[in-house]
Write a protein that holds these residues in place. Structure first.
Motif: not given
Length: 202
Positions: A3-13, A119-135
Motif C-alpha cells: 500500500i505504501y508503494q501504491i500511495v507513493s505512486f499515486l501522490a507522484a502521479s 500516442v504520437l508523443n514519444p515524450k510520454v512513452l519515454l516518461f513512462y519508461l523512466a517513471f513506472l519501473p521505479q515502483f
C-alpha cells in the motif's frame, strides 16, 4: 506491491499530472472555447493513449524503441505534422458557434484527436519508461505491476483532467460573449502550433 508503494505512486502521479504541460493546456483551451464536455472528451482521448504507452512498457517494446533514436524522431515528426494539420484545419473556424456544433460526432472527433496526440508523443512513452519501473517490485510479475501502475495513472489523470475541464469550462460563457469568440479558430490554431513545437523541438 504494498500500500505504501501504491500511495507513493499515486501522490507522484497527481503532482506530475498537475504540472503545466501540452496535454493539460489542450484540455483547458478546449474547455474554454467549446465547453467542459469537449474538454472531458479530449481528456478521455489523451488518457486512452496512455493504455498504448503502458502496454509498450509492459512488453518491453518501449525499451527497444528508446535504443533507436531514428524511430523516436519519426514518431515525433508524425506527431508534429498531425498537430500542424490540426492547426491548419482550426485556422478557418468562424467562432464558437461552429465549435459547438456536431453533438456526439464532435465529441468522438475530439476523443480521437486526444488519443492520436498522446500516442504520437514519444515524450510520454519515454516518461513512462523512466517513471513506472521505479515502483516495480523485483521478483514479482513485472508486466502485471506495470499494467497496475498504468491503470492507477490513467484513473487519476482522467479525474484530474475532467475537474480541470469543468472549471475551465466556466469561462466558456465569458469568452462566448466577448470579442475573443470571433478568433477562437485562430487561437486554437496557435495552441496546436505551440504544442507541435514543444513536441518536436523541446
Amino acid at each position: 506491491m504494498d500500500i505504501y508503494q501504491i500511495v507513493s505512486f499515486l501522490a507522484a502521479s497527481v503532482l506530475l499530472t498537475l504540472l503545466p504541460g501540452p496535454d493539460i493546456l489542450f484540455v483547458v483551451a478546449q474547455s474554454i472555447t467549446s465547453g467542459w464536455r469537449s474538454g472531458v472528451a479530449v481528456a478521455v482521448g489523451l488518457c486512452s493513449g496512455l493504455i498504448i504507452h503502458t502496454s509498450l512498457v509492459a512488453f518491453g517494446v518501449a525499451a527497444l524503441l528508446a535504443k533507436i533514436p531514428i524511430a523516436l524522431t519519426g514518431i515525433k515528426a508524425f506527431g508534429a505534422l498531425y498537430l500542424l494539420y490540426l492547426a491548419y484545419m482550426s485556422w478557418g473556424e468562424a467562432g464558437l458557434a461552429l465549435a459547438k456544433t456536431g453533438g456526439k460526432q464532435r465529441y468522438s472527433k475530439l476523443l480521437k484527436i486526444g488519443f492520436v496526440m498522446n500516442v504520437l508523443n514519444p515524450k510520454v512513452l519515454l516518461f513512462y519508461l523512466a517513471f513506472l519501473p521505479q515502483f516495480v517490485v523485483a521478483g514479482g510479475n513485472t508486466a502485471l505491476q506495470v499494467f497496475t501502475l498504468g491503470g492507477i495513472f490513467f484513473i487519476q489523470a482522467i479525474v484530474i483532467f475532467s475537474i480541470v475541464a469543468f472549471f475551465a469550462g466556466l469561462l466558456n460563457r465569458f469568452v462566448e460573449q466577448s470579442p475573443v469568440g470571433r478568433y477562437i479558430g485562430k487561437i486554437k490554431s496557435i495552441i496546436f502550433v505551440l504544442i507541435a513545437v514543444n513536441l518536436f523541438w523541446l
